[in-house]
Scaffold this motif. Structure first.
Motif, PDB file in Angstrom:
ATOM      1  N   ARG A  44       0.699  -1.106   0.091  1.00  0.00           N
ATOM      2  CA  ARG A  44      -0.082   0.044   0.103  1.00  0.00           C
ATOM      3  C   ARG A  44       0.637   1.375  -0.038  1.00  0.00           C
ATOM      4  O   ARG A  44       1.967   1.188   0.387  1.00  0.00           O
ATOM      5  CB  ARG A  44      -0.852  -0.112   1.126  1.00  0.00           C
ATOM      6  CG  ARG A  44      -1.978  -1.237   1.361  1.00  0.00           C
ATOM      7  CD  ARG A  44      -2.566  -1.123   2.644  1.00  0.00           C
ATOM      8  NE  ARG A  44      -3.515  -2.322   2.826  1.00  0.00           N
ATOM      9  CZ  ARG A  44      -3.823  -2.751   3.970  1.00  0.00           C
ATOM     10  NH1 ARG A  44      -3.508  -2.143   5.073  1.00  0.00           N
ATOM     11  NH2 ARG A  44      -4.717  -3.887   4.063  1.00  0.00           N
ATOM     12  N   ALA A  45       0.295   2.296  -0.418  1.00  0.00           N
ATOM     13  CA  ALA A  45       0.789   3.663  -0.294  1.00  0.00           C
ATOM     14  C   ALA A  45       1.475   3.939   1.109  1.00  0.00           C
ATOM     15  O   ALA A  45       2.824   4.229   1.034  1.00  0.00           O
ATOM     16  CB  ALA A  45       0.001   4.784  -0.858  1.00  0.00           C
ATOM     17  N   VAL A  81       3.173  -0.152  -5.554  1.00  0.00           N
ATOM     18  CA  VAL A  81       1.844  -0.441  -4.782  1.00  0.00           C
ATOM     19  C   VAL A  81       0.910  -1.118  -5.574  1.00  0.00           C
ATOM     20  O   VAL A  81       0.535  -0.505  -6.790  1.00  0.00           O
ATOM     21  CB  VAL A  81       1.552   1.240  -4.689  1.00  0.00           C
ATOM     22  CG1 VAL A  81      -0.100   1.304  -3.998  1.00  0.00           C
ATOM     23  CG2 VAL A  81       2.383   1.934  -3.639  1.00  0.00           C
TER      24      VAL A  81
END
Length: 186
Positions: A44-45, A81
């Motif tokens: 994830r970011a 991501v």
């Protein structure tokens, strides 16, 4: 850990497993996999600071060609991501990112390759062994064999690969360093 020159992209990963019935189909590339202590989920970011540390931490990169340069980091940050095959390894109890496991189908002479990196403060707790074993179990449902490459000098990584049932299959020189290839078959 796969040895990669500093300018090369990180190897791609694949799912890690949780307890599932034998013969079950492998989870989708974006499915979260679980073990007793870990979640293996798409990156994830919010994981990017930990991923950047994996790419720049001298101790992590000692057997991987050294810290990655800033231009390569920027490219990796954009590409990782949600990318299939890359799994952030997260401690279930507190959602702390510990490392990264990846699986790349067809990476080495047609064989699937597993790679991993963990932040040094989490070494020695069995997290890498738990995550890599889970990924191997799931990956071997859909492929006849999985390989991993590490530098011969990386004793910790070699012990981990042996602990998860991989066996030494070849030795060679790559990126100006002695490497060892391990393999596990279905």
């Amino acid at each position: 850990m796969t040895t990669v020159p500093p300018s090369a992209p990180e190897p791609a990963p694949t799912p890690a497993p949780g307890p599932e019935p034998a013969g079950a189909a492998a989870p989708a590339p974006h499915a979260t996999l679980t073990t007793d202590r870990l979640l293996l989920r798409p990156v994830r970011a919010g994981d990017l600071p930990a991923m950047t540390r994996l790419w720049t931490e001298p101790e992590v990169r000692r057997h991987l060609g050294g810290p990655v340069t800033e231009p390569v980091i920027l490219i990796r940050r954009r590409r990782i991501v949600g990318a299939p095959g890359f799994r952030a390894v997260v401690r279930a109890e507190d959602d702390l990112v510990l490392g990264l496991v990846s699986v790349e189908p067809g990476a080495r002479e047609g064989e699937t390759e597993v790679s991993y990196q963990f932040l040094p403060e989490h070494w020695g707790n069995g997290y890498a062994r738990e995550a890599v074993a889970a990924v191997l179990d799931v990956t071997l449902r859909d492929t006849p064999s999985v390989v991993a490459v590490t530098q011969r000098a990386n004793r910790r990584s070699r012990r981990l690969l042996e602990a998860v049932g991989m066996t030494h299959a070849a030795s060679f020189v790559e990126y100006d360093a002695h490497q060892v290839l391990y393999r596990r078959r279905r």
